[in-house]
Design a protein around this motif. Structure first.
Motif, PDB file in Angstrom:
ATOM      1  N   VAL A  10      10.282  47.489  15.465  1.00 24.21           N
ATOM      2  CA  VAL A  10       9.155  46.728  14.939  1.00 24.21           C
ATOM      3  C   VAL A  10       8.160  47.711  14.343  1.00 24.21           C
ATOM      4  CG1 VAL A  10       7.285  45.131  15.462  1.00 24.21           C
ATOM      5  CG2 VAL A  10       9.424  45.002  16.754  1.00 24.21           C
ATOM      6  N   CYS A  15       3.590  44.193  11.465  1.00 25.40           N
ATOM      7  CA  CYS A  15       3.744  42.988  12.282  1.00 25.40           C
ATOM      8  C   CYS A  15       2.396  42.298  12.477  1.00 25.40           C
ATOM      9  CB  CYS A  15       4.336  43.366  13.645  1.00 25.40           C
ATOM     10  SG  CYS A  15       4.455  41.967  14.781  1.00 25.40           S
ATOM     11  N   VAL A  16       2.390  40.988  12.241  1.00 21.49           N
ATOM     12  CA  VAL A  16       1.174  40.191  12.416  1.00 21.49           C
ATOM     13  C   VAL A  16       1.258  39.318  13.675  1.00 21.49           C
ATOM     14  CG1 VAL A  16       0.600  40.212   9.966  1.00 21.49           C
ATOM     15  CG2 VAL A  16       2.061  38.392  10.858  1.00 21.49           C
ATOM     16  N   VAL A  17       2.275  39.574  14.488  1.00 21.00           N
ATOM     17  CA  VAL A  17       2.495  38.851  15.742  1.00 21.00           C
ATOM     18  C   VAL A  17       2.471  37.330  15.505  1.00 21.00           C
ATOM     19  CG1 VAL A  17       1.959  38.809  18.213  1.00 21.00           C
ATOM     20  CG2 VAL A  17       1.275  40.780  16.856  1.00 21.00           C
ATOM     21  N   CYS A  18       3.254  36.926  14.516  1.00 20.20           N
ATOM     22  CA  CYS A  18       3.304  35.503  14.171  1.00 20.20           C
ATOM     23  C   CYS A  18       4.213  34.723  15.111  1.00 20.20           C
ATOM     24  CB  CYS A  18       3.772  35.336  12.735  1.00 20.20           C
ATOM     25  SG  CYS A  18       5.495  35.834  12.488  1.00 20.20           S
ATOM     26  N   GLY A  19       5.162  35.427  15.728  1.00 17.91           N
ATOM     27  CA  GLY A  19       6.056  34.767  16.673  1.00 17.91           C
ATOM     28  C   GLY A  19       7.297  34.160  16.053  1.00 17.91           C
ATOM     29  N   ALA A  20       7.459  34.304  14.743  1.00 17.46           N
ATOM     30  CA  ALA A  20       8.639  33.726  14.099  1.00 17.46           C
ATOM     31  C   ALA A  20       9.926  34.320  14.659  1.00 17.46           C
ATOM     32  CB  ALA A  20       8.572  33.942  12.585  1.00 17.46           C
ATOM     33  N   CYS A  21       9.920  35.623  14.898  1.00 13.16           N
ATOM     34  CA  CYS A  21      11.128  36.267  15.428  1.00 13.16           C
ATOM     35  C   CYS A  21      11.403  35.799  16.849  1.00 13.16           C
ATOM     36  CB  CYS A  21      10.989  37.782  15.373  1.00 13.16           C
ATOM     37  SG  CYS A  21       9.517  38.437  16.207  1.00 13.16           S
ATOM     38  N   LEU A  37       3.731  41.647  20.523  1.00 17.01           N
ATOM     39  CA  LEU A  37       5.142  41.304  20.495  1.00 17.01           C
ATOM     40  C   LEU A  37       5.868  42.266  21.425  1.00 17.01           C
ATOM     41  CD1 LEU A  37       7.508  39.716  19.254  1.00 17.01           C
ATOM     42  CD2 LEU A  37       7.679  41.545  17.555  1.00 17.01           C
ATOM     43  N   CYS A  54      11.515  37.221   9.764  1.00 17.14           N
ATOM     44  CA  CYS A  54      10.229  37.930   9.770  1.00 17.14           C
ATOM     45  C   CYS A  54       9.600  37.871   8.387  1.00 17.14           C
ATOM     46  CB  CYS A  54      10.423  39.385  10.192  1.00 17.14           C
ATOM     47  SG  CYS A  54       8.880  40.321  10.162  1.00 17.14           S
ATOM     48  N   PRO A  55       8.413  37.278   8.265  1.00 17.85           N
ATOM     49  CA  PRO A  55       7.805  37.089   6.945  1.00 17.85           C
ATOM     50  C   PRO A  55       7.239  38.366   6.349  1.00 17.85           C
ATOM     51  CG  PRO A  55       6.324  36.294   8.641  1.00 17.85           C
ATOM     52  CD  PRO A  55       7.611  36.674   9.334  1.00 17.85           C
ATOM     53  N   THR A  56       7.061  39.373   7.165  1.00 17.08           N
ATOM     54  CA  THR A  56       6.442  40.597   6.655  1.00 17.08           C
ATOM     55  C   THR A  56       7.424  41.761   6.543  1.00 17.08           C
ATOM     56  OG1 THR A  56       5.816  41.465   8.821  1.00 17.08           O
ATOM     57  CG2 THR A  56       4.287  39.916   7.796  1.00 17.08           C
ATOM     58  N   ALA A  58       8.619  43.357   9.035  1.00 20.59           N
ATOM     59  CA  ALA A  58       8.282  44.335  10.064  1.00 20.59           C
ATOM     60  C   ALA A  58       9.425  44.601  11.029  1.00 20.59           C
ATOM     61  CB  ALA A  58       7.075  43.837  10.861  1.00 20.59           C
ATOM     62  N   LEU A  59      10.353  43.672  11.087  1.00 21.01           N
ATOM     63  CA  LEU A  59      11.364  43.707  12.134  1.00 21.01           C
ATOM     64  C   LEU A  59      12.725  44.108  11.591  1.00 21.01           C
ATOM     65  CD1 LEU A  59      11.840  42.899  15.156  1.00 21.01           C
ATOM     66  CD2 LEU A  59      12.555  40.699  14.288  1.00 21.01           C
TER      67      LEU A  59
HETATM   68  S1  SF4 Z   1       8.458  37.763  12.761  1.00 21.50           S
HETATM   69 FE1  SF4 Z   1       7.760  39.818  12.062  1.00 21.50          FE
HETATM   70  S2  SF4 Z   1       5.533  39.642  11.814  1.00 21.50           S
HETATM   71 FE2  SF4 Z   1       6.215  37.905  13.075  1.00 21.50          FE
HETATM   72  S3  SF4 Z   1       5.996  38.609  15.211  1.00 21.50           S
HETATM   73 FE3  SF4 Z   1       8.097  39.053  14.596  1.00 21.50          FE
HETATM   74  S4  SF4 Z   1       8.069  41.192  13.834  1.00 21.50           S
HETATM   75 FE4  SF4 Z   1       5.934  40.438  13.887  1.00 21.50          FE
END
Ligand code: SF4
Length: 65
Positions: A10, A15-21, A37, A54-56, A58-59
């Motif tokens: 990560v 990472c914006v800690v959106c929780g999508a992952c 996260l 992951c929208p950014t 980051a992952l």
């Molecule tokens: S999907 Fe990406 S931006 Fe969102 S919490 Fe997971 S690593 Fe972070």
């Protein structure tokens, strides 16, 4: 700072800690706890699914395309 193990990575700067992952991971290897996260490498199968959502960008997951 990156979490750099052999598996999931990560980029904490992105990472914006959106929780999508966390929602997508079938193995519950990614969990949002408070404002962080949390990565549980030992649960990763790996399937690569979470990195796809992951929208950014980051992952990175092992097995991710
Ligand atoms: S999907 Fe990406 S931006 Fe969102 S919490 Fe997971 S690593 Fe972070």
């Amino acid at each position: 700072m990156n979490d750099s193990h052999n598996g999931i990575t990560v980029d904490r700067k992105i990472c914006v800690v959106c929780g999508a992952c966390a929602a997508a991971c079938p193995a519950e290897a990614l969990v949002v706890e408070g404002l962080s996260l949390v990565v549980a490498q030992e649960r990763c199968r790996p399937c690569g699914i979470a990195a796809l959502v992951c929208p950014t960008g980051a992952l990175a997951c092992p097995g991710g395309k």
